[in-house]
Design an enzyme around this catalytic site. Structure first.
Site, PDB file in Angstrom:
ATOM      1  N   CYS A 199      70.225  30.874 -51.243  1.00 35.98           N
ATOM      2  CA  CYS A 199      69.441  31.620 -52.230  1.00 35.98           C
ATOM      3  C   CYS A 199      70.345  32.711 -52.790  1.00 35.98           C
ATOM      4  O   CYS A 199      71.577  32.600 -52.711  1.00 35.98           O
ATOM      5  CB  CYS A 199      68.151  32.169 -51.616  1.00 35.98           C
ATOM      6  SG  CYS A 199      68.382  33.310 -50.241  1.00 35.98           S
TER       7      CYS A 199
ATOM      8  N   ASN B 117      70.374  35.853 -49.489  1.00 33.91           N
ATOM      9  CA  ASN B 117      70.408  35.344 -48.106  1.00 33.91           C
ATOM     10  C   ASN B 117      69.707  36.289 -47.138  1.00 33.91           C
ATOM     11  O   ASN B 117      70.083  36.432 -45.993  1.00 33.91           O
ATOM     12  CB  ASN B 117      71.849  35.068 -47.637  1.00 33.91           C
ATOM     13  CG  ASN B 117      71.964  34.297 -46.329  1.00 33.91           C
ATOM     14  OD1 ASN B 117      72.878  34.525 -45.526  1.00 33.91           O
ATOM     15  ND2 ASN B 117      71.071  33.389 -46.078  1.00 33.91           N
TER      16      ASN B 117
ATOM     17  N   CYS C 269      65.931  36.539 -47.731  1.00 33.83           N
ATOM     18  CA  CYS C 269      64.510  36.144 -47.803  1.00 33.83           C
ATOM     19  C   CYS C 269      64.353  34.623 -47.684  1.00 33.83           C
ATOM     20  O   CYS C 269      64.013  34.105 -46.623  1.00 33.83           O
ATOM     21  CB  CYS C 269      63.861  36.639 -49.100  1.00 33.83           C
ATOM     22  SG  CYS C 269      63.763  38.442 -49.226  1.00 33.83           S
ATOM     23  N   ARG C 270      64.590  33.903 -48.789  1.00 31.75           N
ATOM     24  CA  ARG C 270      64.233  32.479 -48.815  1.00 31.75           C
ATOM     25  C   ARG C 270      65.110  31.601 -47.930  1.00 31.75           C
ATOM     26  O   ARG C 270      64.600  30.794 -47.149  1.00 31.75           O
ATOM     27  CB  ARG C 270      64.282  31.963 -50.265  1.00 31.75           C
ATOM     28  CG  ARG C 270      63.232  32.577 -51.145  1.00 31.75           C
ATOM     29  CD  ARG C 270      63.516  32.340 -52.614  1.00 31.75           C
ATOM     30  NE  ARG C 270      64.682  33.087 -53.058  1.00 31.75           N
ATOM     31  CZ  ARG C 270      65.233  33.000 -54.270  1.00 31.75           C
ATOM     32  NH1 ARG C 270      64.716  32.173 -55.148  1.00 31.75           N
ATOM     33  NH2 ARG C 270      66.275  33.736 -54.585  1.00 31.75           N
ATOM     34  N   SER C 271      66.441  31.721 -48.063  1.00 29.59           N
ATOM     35  CA  SER C 271      67.291  30.772 -47.324  1.00 29.59           C
ATOM     36  C   SER C 271      67.289  31.002 -45.811  1.00 29.59           C
ATOM     37  O   SER C 271      67.276  30.014 -45.063  1.00 29.59           O
ATOM     38  CB  SER C 271      68.703  30.697 -47.899  1.00 29.59           C
ATOM     39  OG  SER C 271      69.379  31.919 -47.821  1.00 29.59           O
TER      40      SER C 271
ATOM     41  N   ASP D 105      61.651  33.755 -56.019  1.00 30.15           N
ATOM     42  CA  ASP D 105      62.198  34.912 -55.312  1.00 30.15           C
ATOM     43  C   ASP D 105      61.060  35.889 -54.968  1.00 30.15           C
ATOM     44  O   ASP D 105      60.384  36.393 -55.863  1.00 30.15           O
ATOM     45  CB  ASP D 105      63.207  35.587 -56.261  1.00 30.15           C
ATOM     46  CG  ASP D 105      63.929  36.746 -55.618  1.00 30.15           C
ATOM     47  OD1 ASP D 105      63.533  37.156 -54.509  1.00 30.15           O
ATOM     48  OD2 ASP D 105      64.893  37.235 -56.240  1.00 30.15           O
TER      49      ASP D 105
HETATM   50  P1  4NP Z   1      66.625  36.012 -51.525  1.00 28.21           P
HETATM   51  O1  4NP Z   1      65.878  37.305 -52.143  1.00 28.21           O
HETATM   52  O2  4NP Z   1      67.560  35.520 -52.608  1.00 28.21           O
HETATM   53  O3  4NP Z   1      65.497  35.057 -51.283  1.00 28.21           O
HETATM   54  O4  4NP Z   1      67.337  36.478 -50.286  1.00 28.21           O
HETATM   55  C1  4NP Z   1      66.572  38.377 -52.693  1.00 28.21           C
HETATM   56  C2  4NP Z   1      67.183  39.317 -51.882  1.00 28.21           C
HETATM   57  C3  4NP Z   1      67.841  40.394 -52.440  1.00 28.21           C
HETATM   58  C4  4NP Z   1      67.905  40.531 -53.800  1.00 28.21           C
HETATM   59  C5  4NP Z   1      67.319  39.592 -54.618  1.00 28.21           C
HETATM   60  C6  4NP Z   1      66.661  38.511 -54.047  1.00 28.21           C
HETATM   61  N1  4NP Z   1      68.573  41.642 -54.393  1.00 28.21           N
HETATM   62  O5  4NP Z   1      68.569  41.765 -55.606  1.00 28.21           O
HETATM   63  O6  4NP Z   1      69.156  42.458 -53.656  1.00 28.21           O
END
Ligand code: 4NP
Length: 179
Positions: free
Chosen positions: A29, A32, A34-36, A147
């Site tokens: 994702c 790294n 939340c989703r992945s 997201d």
């Molecule tokens: P992820 O979510 O891609 O599912 O881990 C996010 C985590 C952090 C950010 C964006 C999305 N960020 O902008 O810091």
């Protein structure tokens, strides 16, 4: 709400992995956190439940390295824990060697997918990239795993619903329901 057609029979890369051990899967994702890492925890749980952990290598990474070394986002850990998943992965950025080290590289959204294609060192490496939503066959209005970072609790629950369904289908697809 539209029920997605199950299209994963058409994913040749998945078919090729049926008889391979270990099966090496990397979820990707943006951050790294939340989703992945949640996808990693969900698939690892399924694999462990089937007593098949020695046949799988499961990891996750982000296209953005700003959270490198961090545990998953606290909100994701809380929502996952309620469903029985203990998320302990430490965030890391995708690296070029991932395209050698993994058989299947599963992108959460279109932006992750595009970035992975840009990074891939060869056509063979690009063929390993598959969108996570291809494995999801529950009703959803999304064509990607959204997201949840700027969302409320429902965003995290939705991600877990999509990932639980998608990972169960991925596991069945890669094993024919066997170990
Ligand atoms: P992820 O979510 O891609 O599912 O881990 C996010 C985590 C952090 C950010 C964006 C999305 N960020 O902008 O810091």
């Amino acid at each position: 709400m539209q029920k997605r057609d199950v299209t994963f029979e058409s994913l040749n890369i998945v078919k090729l992995l049926k008889d391979k051990k270990p099966k090496r899967v990397l979820f990707v994702c943006l951050g790294n956190i939340c989703r992945s890492p949640a996808a990693q925890g969900v698939l690892q749980h399924i694999v462990d439940t089937h007593g098949a952990s020695s046949d799988w290598e499961i990891d996750s990474a982000g296209t953005y390295g700003g959270h490198a070394g961090d545990l998953p986002d606290r909100r994701m850990r809380v929502h996952a824990q309620r469903r029985g998943y203990d998320l302990t992965h430490r965030s890391r950025r995708v690296r070029e060697s991932d395209f050698d080290d993994f058989d299947l590289i599963i992108a959460m959204d279109k932006s992750n997918e595009r970035n992975l294609h840009d990074m891939a060192p060869s056509v063979e490496a690009e063929a390993k990239i598959v969108p996570m939503i291809e494995f999801v066959n529950i009703s959803t209005r999304y064509d990607h795993v959204p997201d949840p970072y700027y969302e409320g609790a429902e965003g995290f629950e939705l991600v877990l619903d999509l990932l639980e369904n998608g990972c169960a289908n991925l596991y069945d697809m890669l094993t024919d329901g066997k170990n």
